[in-house]
Design a protein around this motif. Sequence first.
Motif, PDB file in Angstrom:
ATOM      1  N   LEU A   1       0.443  -1.075  -0.207  1.00 31.43           N
ATOM      2  CA  LEU A   1       0.083   0.082   0.251  1.00 31.43           C
ATOM      3  C   LEU A   1       0.683   1.147   0.145  1.00 31.43           C
ATOM      4  N   VAL A   2       2.034   0.952   1.029  1.00 31.73           N
ATOM      5  CA  VAL A   2       2.302   2.391   0.769  1.00 31.73           C
ATOM      6  C   VAL A   2       3.563   2.950  -0.547  1.00 31.73           C
ATOM      7  N   ALA A   3       3.810   1.667  -1.127  1.00 30.27           N
ATOM      8  CA  ALA A   3       4.333   1.430  -2.947  1.00 30.27           C
ATOM      9  C   ALA A   3       3.704   2.123  -3.544  1.00 30.27           C
ATOM     10  N   ARG A   4       2.317   2.475  -2.875  1.00 28.53           N
ATOM     11  CA  ARG A   4       1.255   2.798  -3.899  1.00 28.53           C
ATOM     12  C   ARG A   4       1.022   4.268  -3.803  1.00 28.53           C
ATOM     13  N   ARG A   5       1.716   5.075  -3.077  1.00 34.07           N
ATOM     14  CA  ARG A   5       0.917   5.989  -2.025  1.00 34.07           C
ATOM     15  C   ARG A   5       1.742   7.435  -2.838  1.00 34.07           C
ATOM     16  N   PRO A   6       1.439   8.135  -3.207  1.00 28.72           N
ATOM     17  CA  PRO A   6       2.259   9.071  -3.503  1.00 28.72           C
ATOM     18  C   PRO A   6       3.464   9.521  -2.990  1.00 28.72           C
ATOM     19  N   ALA A   7       3.666  10.480  -3.216  1.00 29.71           N
ATOM     20  CA  ALA A   7       5.581  11.108  -3.066  1.00 29.71           C
ATOM     21  C   ALA A   7       5.522  11.554  -1.603  1.00 29.71           C
ATOM     22  N   ALA A   8       4.690  11.885  -1.101  1.00 29.00           N
ATOM     23  CA  ALA A   8       4.217  13.103  -0.395  1.00 29.00           C
ATOM     24  C   ALA A   8       3.648  12.305   1.107  1.00 29.00           C
ATOM     25  N   GLU A   9       3.375  11.838   0.842  1.00 28.37           N
ATOM     26  CA  GLU A   9       2.920  10.039   1.408  1.00 28.37           C
ATOM     27  C   GLU A   9       3.774   8.887   1.770  1.00 28.37           C
ATOM     28  N   GLN A  10       4.578   9.492   1.474  1.00 25.14           N
ATOM     29  CA  GLN A  10       6.086   8.240   1.801  1.00 25.14           C
ATOM     30  C   GLN A  10       6.347   8.377   2.653  1.00 25.14           C
ATOM     31  N   PRO A  11       7.532   9.079   3.443  1.00 25.47           N
ATOM     32  CA  PRO A  11       6.728   9.625   5.216  1.00 25.47           C
ATOM     33  C   PRO A  11       6.442   8.832   6.288  1.00 25.47           C
TER      34      PRO A  11
ATOM     35  N   ALA B   1       6.315   0.677  12.739  1.00 25.38           N
ATOM     36  CA  ALA B   1       6.029   0.716  13.796  1.00 25.38           C
ATOM     37  C   ALA B   1       4.795  -0.838  13.420  1.00 25.38           C
ATOM     38  N   LEU B   2       4.988  -1.352  12.235  1.00 26.13           N
ATOM     39  CA  LEU B   2       4.257  -2.412  12.599  1.00 26.13           C
ATOM     40  C   LEU B   2       5.344  -3.539  12.703  1.00 26.13           C
ATOM     41  N   ARG B   3       6.004  -3.095  11.945  1.00 24.53           N
ATOM     42  CA  ARG B   3       7.712  -3.805  12.025  1.00 24.53           C
ATOM     43  C   ARG B   3       7.464  -4.155  13.260  1.00 24.53           C
ATOM     44  N   VAL B   4       8.011  -3.423  14.408  1.00 28.22           N
ATOM     45  CA  VAL B   4       7.904  -3.730  15.803  1.00 28.22           C
ATOM     46  C   VAL B   4       7.119  -4.898  15.643  1.00 28.22           C
ATOM     47  N   SER B   5       6.387  -4.477  15.715  1.00 26.97           N
ATOM     48  CA  SER B   5       4.922  -5.519  16.688  1.00 26.97           C
ATOM     49  C   SER B   5       4.968  -7.115  15.524  1.00 26.97           C
ATOM     50  N   ALA B   6       5.492  -6.823  14.403  1.00 26.08           N
ATOM     51  CA  ALA B   6       6.141  -8.813  13.778  1.00 26.08           C
ATOM     52  C   ALA B   6       6.815  -8.921  14.024  1.00 26.08           C
ATOM     53  N   LEU B   7       7.946  -7.899  14.893  1.00 20.14           N
ATOM     54  CA  LEU B   7       9.549  -9.344  15.071  1.00 20.14           C
ATOM     55  C   LEU B   7       9.451  -8.864  16.600  1.00 20.14           C
ATOM     56  N   ALA B   8       8.742  -8.328  16.943  1.00 20.36           N
ATOM     57  CA  ALA B   8       8.461  -8.648  19.066  1.00 20.36           C
ATOM     58  C   ALA B   8       7.463  -9.822  19.002  1.00 20.36           C
ATOM     59  N   PRO B   9       6.451 -11.071  18.801  1.00 21.95           N
ATOM     60  CA  PRO B   9       6.227 -11.785  18.869  1.00 21.95           C
ATOM     61  C   PRO B   9       6.922 -12.488  18.467  1.00 21.95           C
ATOM     62  N   ALA B  10       7.596 -12.775  17.299  1.00 27.70           N
ATOM     63  CA  ALA B  10       8.164 -13.767  16.860  1.00 27.70           C
ATOM     64  C   ALA B  10      10.067 -13.736  17.387  1.00 27.70           C
ATOM     65  N   SER B  11      10.416 -13.001  18.872  1.00 29.05           N
ATOM     66  CA  SER B  11      11.597 -12.716  18.633  1.00 29.05           C
ATOM     67  C   SER B  11      11.270 -13.195  20.648  1.00 29.05           C
ATOM     68  N   ASP B  12       9.164 -12.662  20.614  1.00 30.15           N
ATOM     69  CA  ASP B  12       8.658 -14.144  21.783  1.00 30.15           C
ATOM     70  C   ASP B  12       9.238 -16.192  21.562  1.00 30.15           C
ATOM     71  N   LEU B  13       8.377 -15.654  20.378  1.00 35.78           N
ATOM     72  CA  LEU B  13       8.021 -17.481  19.969  1.00 35.78           C
ATOM     73  C   LEU B  13       9.689 -17.948  19.769  1.00 35.78           C
TER      74      LEU B  13
ATOM     75  N   GLY C   1       4.124   6.901   5.777  1.00 33.68           N
ATOM     76  CA  GLY C   1       3.362   5.417   5.231  1.00 33.68           C
ATOM     77  C   GLY C   1       5.128   4.581   5.835  1.00 33.68           C
ATOM     78  N   LEU C   2       6.331   4.800   5.686  1.00 34.41           N
ATOM     79  CA  LEU C   2       7.773   4.384   6.273  1.00 34.41           C
ATOM     80  C   LEU C   2       7.442   5.068   7.341  1.00 34.41           C
ATOM     81  N   ILE C   3       6.479   5.863   8.554  1.00 30.19           N
ATOM     82  CA  ILE C   3       6.692   5.280  10.085  1.00 30.19           C
ATOM     83  C   ILE C   3       6.063   4.299  10.447  1.00 30.19           C
ATOM     84  N   GLU C   4       4.782   4.480   9.949  1.00 28.81           N
ATOM     85  CA  GLU C   4       4.008   3.456  10.108  1.00 28.81           C
ATOM     86  C   GLU C   4       4.503   1.994   8.946  1.00 28.81           C
ATOM     87  N   LEU C   5       4.891   0.830   8.797  1.00 26.63           N
ATOM     88  CA  LEU C   5       6.122   0.403   8.636  1.00 26.63           C
ATOM     89  C   LEU C   5       6.834   0.031   9.780  1.00 26.63           C
TER      90      LEU C   5
END
Length: 397
Positions: free
Chosen positions: A191-201, A209-221, A203-207
């Motif tokens: 989704l972020v790749a399809r956004r306009p260039a002005a919204e890319q920063p 935050a979501l990367r932390v949410s994905a890696l934390a349970p995987a590390s705990d696992l 989108g990176l912040i959202e990515l």
Amino acid sequence: MAVPAPRARRRPSTLGRLLPLLLIAALLAPVGLLLTQTWQHTGDDRDLAARERLGVRYLRALGPVTDALVDAQSAAVSGRPASGEALARAVEEAAAVDARIGVVLRSQERWAGLRAKLEALRDRSPADASAAFTAYNEVTDLLLALHRKVRESSGLVRDPAADSFFLQDSAGQELPEAVVAAGRLADLGTLVARRPAAEQPRGLIELTALRVSALAPASDLVDNLRSAVDSSESTDLGANVLTPLDNYQRAVEALGAYSVPAGGTTAVDPGRLGAAGLNAHTAARQLQPVILAELDALLVERIDGLDRDRWLTTGAAAVFVLLSGWLAALLITADRRARRRATTPAAGAGSPDESTAADAWQPPIGAGRPSDQRALQPVGAAGEPEATQWGPFDAAR
């Protein structure tokens, strides 16, 4: 010669007769209480383990639902056609499991709400990818809440053993959360790749935050599974779990690496990120049944051990009751014999009346029988005065 009267036997008192039985009862009470508590304790542990197995069964049914839902989300976000047959089949299988054990696990209400959302999501076509992403996020949140409900109601969260506790936490919480978060991370990159260039920063912040949410349970696992292997006495757990765990860990590391913009750029490669997300999902799909199988094997082994303990408790109780009954019978028999001897005259002794009559008259000390006394005395009454004896002869003269 006087015959001594037999000595009367002393009858045991009521307290003396009851004291051995009271001692047996005093011993029987604490031992019986201990055996009863042991039986109840093992019974409670067995019931908990059997209920946990129901939770494992339900989690096993929710696994395909999670996988199919994540795949459907990725297809909806990327614009790929999705038949929905896998999701429909997984939902039907989970519904059958819920119909059998949902009442015991108190999950029917949550499952009904989740199923309604799934059917509504499958029947409608979202207007755009962002709307589809939001709609699927709501449904996956309900799915994760159902995972938590099953773990709580089945008692998996209260598992007393270290190895099985780490396994249930991995299969029931960390792995579903990691799978859902990894799918969201890959879809958000698209989704972020399809956004306009002005919204890319933004989108990176959202990515990030979501990367932390994905890696934390995987590390705990990963930490939980290694702790389970280290704390378990099972020789099969490490051999069965560590290989798929290593594959999953490498896939998650690649996912984390591709979710960060490459050097000199401000955007992520959605193609590589999507492929990494797919690899992580595939590795998780291979790992989840292994964890649940090992967890169920540990629970079965625990139930068998508790059954053996209950049989041993039953045998110990039976032996103790038999020994106590045998000892009580011996004491009762000995008491009856003692009472019979106390009421029976001694051998060779006369009746009480004869003994009393014999003791009533005793000859003077040193005197013989009356016939012996008459043989030695002159004619006449024994003991009469001499004048009285010769009186008739004097009158004739």
